[in-house]
Design an enzyme around this catalytic site. Structure first.
Site, PDB file in Angstrom:
ATOM      1  N   HIS A 172      85.809  21.172 110.945  1.00 20.29           N
ATOM      2  CA  HIS A 172      86.146  20.231 108.805  1.00 20.29           C
ATOM      3  C   HIS A 172      85.894  22.631 108.369  1.00 20.29           C
ATOM      4  O   HIS A 172      84.960  22.666 108.437  1.00 20.29           O
ATOM      5  CB  HIS A 172      85.212  20.388 108.503  1.00 20.29           C
ATOM      6  CG  HIS A 172      85.369  19.893 106.919  1.00 20.29           C
ATOM      7  ND1 HIS A 172      86.809  21.032 106.441  1.00 20.29           N
ATOM      8  CD2 HIS A 172      85.631  18.487 106.645  1.00 20.29           C
ATOM      9  CE1 HIS A 172      86.735  20.296 105.081  1.00 20.29           C
ATOM     10  NE2 HIS A 172      86.495  19.247 105.358  1.00 20.29           N
TER      11      HIS A 172
ATOM     12  N   HIS B  88      94.129  15.718 108.560  1.00 16.45           N
ATOM     13  CA  HIS B  88      93.370  16.004 106.938  1.00 16.45           C
ATOM     14  C   HIS B  88      93.561  16.841 106.580  1.00 16.45           C
ATOM     15  O   HIS B  88      93.800  18.680 106.889  1.00 16.45           O
ATOM     16  CB  HIS B  88      91.795  16.100 107.724  1.00 16.45           C
ATOM     17  CG  HIS B  88      90.619  16.171 106.208  1.00 16.45           C
ATOM     18  ND1 HIS B  88      90.757  16.953 105.873  1.00 16.45           N
ATOM     19  CD2 HIS B  88      90.129  14.995 106.602  1.00 16.45           C
ATOM     20  CE1 HIS B  88      89.421  16.306 104.968  1.00 16.45           C
ATOM     21  NE2 HIS B  88      89.519  14.504 104.825  1.00 16.45           N
TER      22      HIS B  88
ATOM     23  N   GLU C 157      92.748  10.641 105.747  1.00 14.15           N
ATOM     24  CA  GLU C 157      92.922  11.793 103.781  1.00 14.15           C
ATOM     25  C   GLU C 157      94.507  12.679 104.538  1.00 14.15           C
ATOM     26  O   GLU C 157      94.152  14.189 104.911  1.00 14.15           O
ATOM     27  CB  GLU C 157      91.943  12.455 103.618  1.00 14.15           C
ATOM     28  CG  GLU C 157      91.126  10.714 103.456  1.00 14.15           C
ATOM     29  CD  GLU C 157      89.822  11.557 103.506  1.00 14.15           C
ATOM     30  OE1 GLU C 157      89.175  10.635 102.448  1.00 14.15           O
ATOM     31  OE2 GLU C 157      89.772  12.686 103.731  1.00 14.15           O
TER      32      GLU C 157
ATOM     33  N   GLU D 228      94.253  13.453  97.939  1.00 11.39           N
ATOM     34  CA  GLU D 228      92.836  13.638  97.285  1.00 11.39           C
ATOM     35  C   GLU D 228      92.911  15.195  96.208  1.00 11.39           C
ATOM     36  O   GLU D 228      92.969  16.090  96.361  1.00 11.39           O
ATOM     37  CB  GLU D 228      91.735  14.348  98.763  1.00 11.39           C
ATOM     38  CG  GLU D 228      90.281  14.266  98.259  1.00 11.39           C
ATOM     39  CD  GLU D 228      89.408  14.344 100.094  1.00 11.39           C
ATOM     40  OE1 GLU D 228      88.771  15.134  99.806  1.00 11.39           O
ATOM     41  OE2 GLU D 228      90.756  14.348 100.675  1.00 11.39           O
TER      42      GLU D 228
ATOM     43  N   CYS E 148      89.898  17.002  96.193  1.00  7.92           N
ATOM     44  CA  CYS E 148      89.463  18.110  96.832  1.00  7.92           C
ATOM     45  C   CYS E 148      90.923  18.930  97.746  1.00  7.92           C
ATOM     46  O   CYS E 148      90.774  20.241  97.632  1.00  7.92           O
ATOM     47  CB  CYS E 148      88.739  18.087  98.065  1.00  7.92           C
ATOM     48  SG  CYS E 148      87.210  17.758  96.984  1.00  7.92           S
TER      49      CYS E 148
ATOM     50  N   CYS F  33      82.742  15.056  97.417  1.00  6.17           N
ATOM     51  CA  CYS F  33      83.178  16.131  97.893  1.00  6.17           C
ATOM     52  C   CYS F  33      83.652  16.810  96.256  1.00  6.17           C
ATOM     53  O   CYS F  33      83.446  17.739  95.777  1.00  6.17           O
ATOM     54  CB  CYS F  33      84.022  17.047  98.602  1.00  6.17           C
ATOM     55  SG  CYS F  33      85.026  14.915  99.245  1.00  6.17           S
ATOM     56  N   CYS F  34      84.671  15.668  96.292  1.00 11.33           N
ATOM     57  CA  CYS F  34      85.430  15.931  94.880  1.00 11.33           C
ATOM     58  C   CYS F  34      84.902  15.824  93.535  1.00 11.33           C
ATOM     59  O   CYS F  34      85.535  17.046  92.480  1.00 11.33           O
ATOM     60  CB  CYS F  34      86.119  14.209  94.529  1.00 11.33           C
ATOM     61  SG  CYS F  34      87.173  14.885  96.359  1.00 11.33           S
TER      62      CYS F  34
END
Length: 478
Positions: free
Chosen positions: A22, A99, A151, A167, A169, A247-248
């Site tokens: 990531h 992603h 995602e 999303e 994020c 995370c969001c």
């Protein structure tokens, strides 16, 4: 920690030719270099950027070595290392895939490292990816990442509304990416995207009470579909107080808390104001700027510039893409017509004090999508200033798909102080609603229509009242 990572990863003898699953560290290392000016941190950031994709089987090898199944999203084995944006080096990538947040964090670091290292090949890659995202894979609200499976991004012009993942994020990450691109080149297009996210795509991720959040931001929602169709159960019609993967909430709140970092850009003798948010700002050269505005409800903005040292500099103002055909600028009360350069006007400041007023086009506009976007054919989105609007069941009798707008509807705007913490509302009587059919499933005769009124609220404010349907794209009689 950065020193530890530097001692273990890289191309040197005994080091691991590894990359992160990531991407985030690329951006962190570039920012650490900005703070310390230690070359090893920039070198390590560039290593992670350029190493990615050189060994497309890296993650498969890593999983095998770990003896673990790390495929935590079902179905990702059909995507392979393209999911990690690691199927080939970034200099060979032509479009985003996999992603969405990973890609955009990577792009943020890519643009940052390219600027710091003056690497043209890497900057060309950043520009190429930016163009594809913004021109071919971005929703009208700024949301990106079309599918719940992983995602992820899918492919150009694939923009389904009722299964859109979008999303929060990813919208926040688009602000990060745009900021780095803006620092490389002052261009209105980057400020346009920051604005689009701040007033639409990212902002919808947090409720008006500041305590509830969306992970997913669709452009069409129906509670029955979310509960009854497994393919749409990722679409929530109420915001949640928290998520197991949190995370969001942290991302949108830190963006709002750091909004001052996204209003101005300074480069040599230029101060660029690219976001219209009322503020008082003092710059390192002693210049003070006061911006007065009631944006986004009003397009009248006033800048008062205090230049005590009387040093000459250029004050830039982004002219939003939605207003480039209609705007007015005055300096100390006198109308001026400065050249529009890449979406920005520049005004020379030499006096100790100057006022600049800007009037933007706040007419309500109907927006259509490229004909390659099949989900939006014969539909329009409604936008006033930077704000994208939606129809919500709280204001319009369901089902919302029964409505269609007339060919050229009259749109009436008013500000409702007591509604949704104060919002601009758009209404029209130039609409029709389908007469309800009987119990048969199929018919050979035409639909009967009756006159109807429609009310639209800002997209960011939906799902703050009673639970119900929502639609951004409206059918139109064309």
């Amino acid at each position: 920690m950065a020193d530890c990572i530097d001692s273990h990863f890289g191309t040197g003898e005994g080091k691991i030719l590894g990359i992160p699953g990531h991407p985030e560290i690329e951006n962190a290392l570039a920012r650490l270099y900005d703070a310390t000016h230690e070359q090893k941190y920039l070198d390590l950031a560039k290593y992670f950027i350029t190493q990615r994709g050189k060994d497309p089987e890296f993650f498969n090898k890593q999983n095998k070595a770990d003896g673990a199944d790390r495929n935590f999203f079902p179905g990702l084995d059909t995507i392979g290392n393209a999911y990690y944006f690691a199927d080939k080096p970034v200099t060979e990538q032509t479009e985003p895939h996999g992603h969405a947040v990973r890609v955009l964090y990577f792009c943020t670091g890519l643009a940052h490292v390219a600027r710091l290292t003056h690497d043209k090949e890497l900057m060309d890659s950043a520009n190429r990816l930016w163009k594809d995202i913004v021109k071919k894979q971005m929703y009208v609200t700024g949301n990106v990442g079309q599918t719940t499976t992983g995602e992820a991004f899918t492919y150009d012009y694939d923009l389904p509304n009722d299964t859109d993942y979008g999303e929060t994020c990813a919208s926040v990450a688009m602000v990060f990416f745009a900021k780095q691109m803006m620092e490389t080149r002052m261009s209105g297009q980057y400020g346009d995207i920051i604005e689009k996210e701040l007033f639409n795509g990212a902002l919808s991720g947090i409720a008006l009470d500041g305590k509830h959040y969306f992970y997913v931001n669709p452009l069409e929602a129906d509670p029955r579909a979310s509960h009854g169709n497994p393919g749409k159960n990722h679409i929530n019609t109420r915001r949640s107080s928290w998520f197991a993967c949190a995370c969001c909430p942290s991302n949108i709140t830190r963006l709002l808390a750091s909004i001052d970092k996204y209003m101005y850009e300074v480069n040599d003798d230029v101060i660029l104001s690219h976001q219209f948010i009322a503020n008082d700002t003092t710059f390192k050269n002693g210049v003070e700027v006061n911006q007065e505005s009631n944006f986004p409800w009003s397009g009248d903005i006033k800048f008062t510039i205090t230049n005590q040292n009387k040093e000459d500099f250029k004050f830039g103002i982004r002219i939003p893409s939605w207003s480039r055909n209609k705007y007015d600028v005055k300096v100390n009360g006198d109308s001026v017509d400065p050249e529009l350069q890449d979406g920005i006007i520049y005004i020379l400041v030499s006096d100790s004090e100057m006022t600049i007023t800007l009037s933007l086009d706040m007419d309500t506009k109907l927006v259509r999508a490229n004909t390659k976007v099949k989900d939006d054919m014969n539909k329009v989105a409604i936008q006033r200033g930077p704000v994208v609007y939606c129809a919500e069941e709280a204001d319009n009798k369901a089902p919302l798909w029964d409505y269609r707008l007339d060919d050229k509807p009259q749109m009436d705007y008013k500000y409702e102080k007591s509604l949704l913490d104060g919002v601009g509302v758009i209404e029209t009587s130039d609409a029709k609603m389908a007469q309800e059919d009987g119990d048969e499933l199929y018919y050979t005769d035409d639909i009967s229509w009756k006159p109807a009124k429609m009310t639209f609220i800002p997209y960011y404010a939906w799902a703050n009242r009673s639970e119900g349907q929502m639609r951004v794209w409206q059918d139109i009689n064309r």
